[in-house]
Enzyme design. Structure first.
Site, short mmCIF file in Angstrom:
data_model
loop_
_atom_site.label_atom_id
_atom_site.label_comp_id
_atom_site.label_asym_id
_atom_site.label_seq_id
_atom_site.Cartn_x
_atom_site.Cartn_y
_atom_site.Cartn_z
N ASP A 123 31.72 34.78 38.71
CA ASP A 123 31.67 35.85 37.72
C ASP A 123 31.10 35.38 36.38
O ASP A 123 31.25 36.05 35.37
CB ASP A 123 33.06 36.46 37.52
CG ASP A 123 33.01 37.85 36.90
OD1 ASP A 123 32.00 38.54 37.08
OD2 ASP A 123 33.99 38.24 36.25
N ASP A 161 29.39 38.50 44.14
CA ASP A 161 28.60 38.22 42.93
C ASP A 161 27.87 36.88 42.96
O ASP A 161 27.13 36.57 42.02
CB ASP A 161 29.47 38.24 41.67
CG ASP A 161 29.86 39.64 41.21
OD1 ASP A 161 29.37 40.60 41.80
OD2 ASP A 161 30.66 39.74 40.27
N ASP A 309 39.80 46.13 37.45
CA ASP A 309 38.63 45.29 37.26
C ASP A 309 38.76 44.37 36.05
O ASP A 309 37.98 43.44 35.91
CB ASP A 309 37.38 46.15 37.07
CG ASP A 309 37.06 46.99 38.30
OD1 ASP A 309 37.13 46.45 39.41
OD2 ASP A 309 36.76 48.19 38.14
#
Length: 329
Positions: A123, A161, A309
Site C-alpha cells: 500500500d 495492490d 478502508d
C-alpha cells in the site's frame, strides 16, 4: 488514480472461538521453493461452492442478538462466502491458521478463498501499510502459508495492490517485488497443485488494459499464475470489470489465464473516484463460479463488506453501521 487500498484485516482465525480444536494443529515445516508449476490448476467448475468461514461479521452477529441491524447484516453479509485475509506477520501460526480454513473447506466440499497480503511496503505506506520486514522474510512466510493449503482446490488472491500500485518503488525495489511475486506463486503451486493463484490487475477505473497487462507481463503472470483479479476493495460494476478483465487477458495472450472479480461492494457502482469508505454503496452479486464468461473463473467477495478502508475507522475494523448500509439498510 488512488489505490483501492485493500483492507488490513486481522488474521481471522485468532478472533473466534468457533475455530476450536483447529488451533491445536502444529505449524508444518516450510515447503521449499521448487520449480514453477508444470501445468495450470484445473478451472473452477461452475457449480463450485465457496467457503463461508467465521470472521468479524459472524462474531458481531453472535455477540449482538438484540441489535435491530442484526437480521439484515446476518442474512445479506454474514450469510455469504467471503475471502479470508492474512495480513498480520505471524509466521509461527500462519500454517495452522490456513490449515483450519482449508480443512473446513475440505470437510464441507467447498472452495476457500484466501488473500495473501504480506508483500513488503504494501500500500506504499498508506492506510494498510505493513507486510513482511523483508523479501526473504516474505518468501519464508509464504512457504508457511502454502504449507497449510493442503491438497484440495483453493483460490489465492496474491497481494492486492502489488502491481497496480508501484509508484513508491524504485527500479530495484520494483524488480525485487515482481520476482518475489513469481517466487511466491511457485511456492504455493509446489505445495498445493490445486491452488489457483491470481495476480493483481487493479480495476477498470485505474490503469488501461494495455498498461496493466504490460506490468503483469513484467511480473511473469504467464509463467507463474493462473490468472488475474480485479476490483478488490473497489466499486466498479461487474459488467465493466468483466469487460476490463477480458481485455487485459486478451492483451496477455495466454488462453489458459482466467480472472476473478470482486463484487462485494459494487452493487451501486462507484462514487466517482472515491475509494475510502464512500457511503451510498451496496453489496454486489453473490459469490459464484457461474459467471457467464469463459475467461472469468468467479465473482467473489474478496473485500469483506463492513470492514473499513481506513477513513471511517482503522483499516480492517468491522463497522456494523457500514455493513448495515451496504446490506441495504
Amino acid at each position: 488514480m488512488l489505490s483501492p487500498r485493500a483492507a488490513l484485516t486481522p488474521t481471522p482465525l485468532r478472533l473466534l472461538v468457533a475455530a476450536g480444536a483447529a488451533f491445536a494443529a502444529l505449524v508444518a515445516p516450510a515447503v521449499p521453493a521448487t520449480a514453477a508449476q508444470d501445468a495450470p490448476a484445473a478451472d473452477l467448475p461452475d457449480d463450485s461452492v465457496f467457503l463461508n468461514y467465521p470472521d468479524q461479521v459472524h462474531a458481531w452477529v453472535a455477540a449482538n442478538p438484540g441489535d435491530p441491524r442484526r437480521p439484515l447484516i446476518e442474512s445479506r453479509i454474514a450469510g455469504q462466502p467471503q475471502a479470508l485475509w492474512f495480513s498480520n506477520y505471524e509466521p509461527g501460526s500462519v500454517t495452522a491458521d490456513v490449515s483450519a480454513i482449508t480443512g473446513a473447506a475440505e470437510q464441507a466440499g467447498q472452495v476457500p478463498v484466501l488473500v495473501s497480503y504480506m508483500i513488503p511496503n504494501r500500500d506504499c505506506g498508506g492506510a494498510s501499510a505493513g507486510g513482511a520486514p523483508s523479501f526473504p522474510a516474505y518468501l519464508e512466510w509464504t512457504e508457511r502459508f502454502a504449507a497449510g493449503l493442503g491438497d484440495g482446490p483453493s483460490v489465492v488472491v496474491l497481494e492486492p495492490d502489488s502491481l497496480a500500485l508501484t509508484t513508491c518503488l524504485g527500479q530495484a525495489e520494483r524488480a525485487e517485488r515482481f520476482a518475489s511475486l513469481g517466487a511466491a506463486a511457485d511456492i504455493i503451486h509446489a505445495a498445493s497443485p490445486q491452488a489457483r493463484v491470481y495476480f493483481d490487475a487493479g480495476h477498470s477505473g485505474w490503469h488501461a488494459p494495455g498498461t496493466i497487462a504490460a506490468v503483469l507481463n513484467e511480473a511473469g503472470v504467464t509463467q507463474h499464475a493462473d490468472g488475474i483479479y480485479s476490483n478488490v476493495s473497489n466499486y466498479h460494476t461487474t459488467q465493466n470489470e468483466t469487460a476490463f478483465a477480458e481485455q487485459v487477458l486478451a492483451q496477455l495472450g495466454d488462453p489458459d489465464l482466467r480472472a476473478v472479480i470482486d463484487t462485494s461492494r459494487n452493487g451501486n457502482g462507484p462514487d466517482g473516484d472515491a475509494w475510502c469508505d464512500p457511503h451510498g454503496r451496496l453489496v454486489g452479486q453473490n459469490p459464484t463460479a457461474a459467471t457467464g464468461s469463459d475467461r472469468v473463473d468467479a465473482l467473489l467477495w474478496i473485500k469483506r463488506p463492513g470492514e473499513l478502508d481506513g477513513c471511517d475507522g482503522p483499516a480492517g475494523q468491522f463497522s456494523p453501521d457500514m455493513a448495515y448500509e451496504l446490506a441495504g439498510g
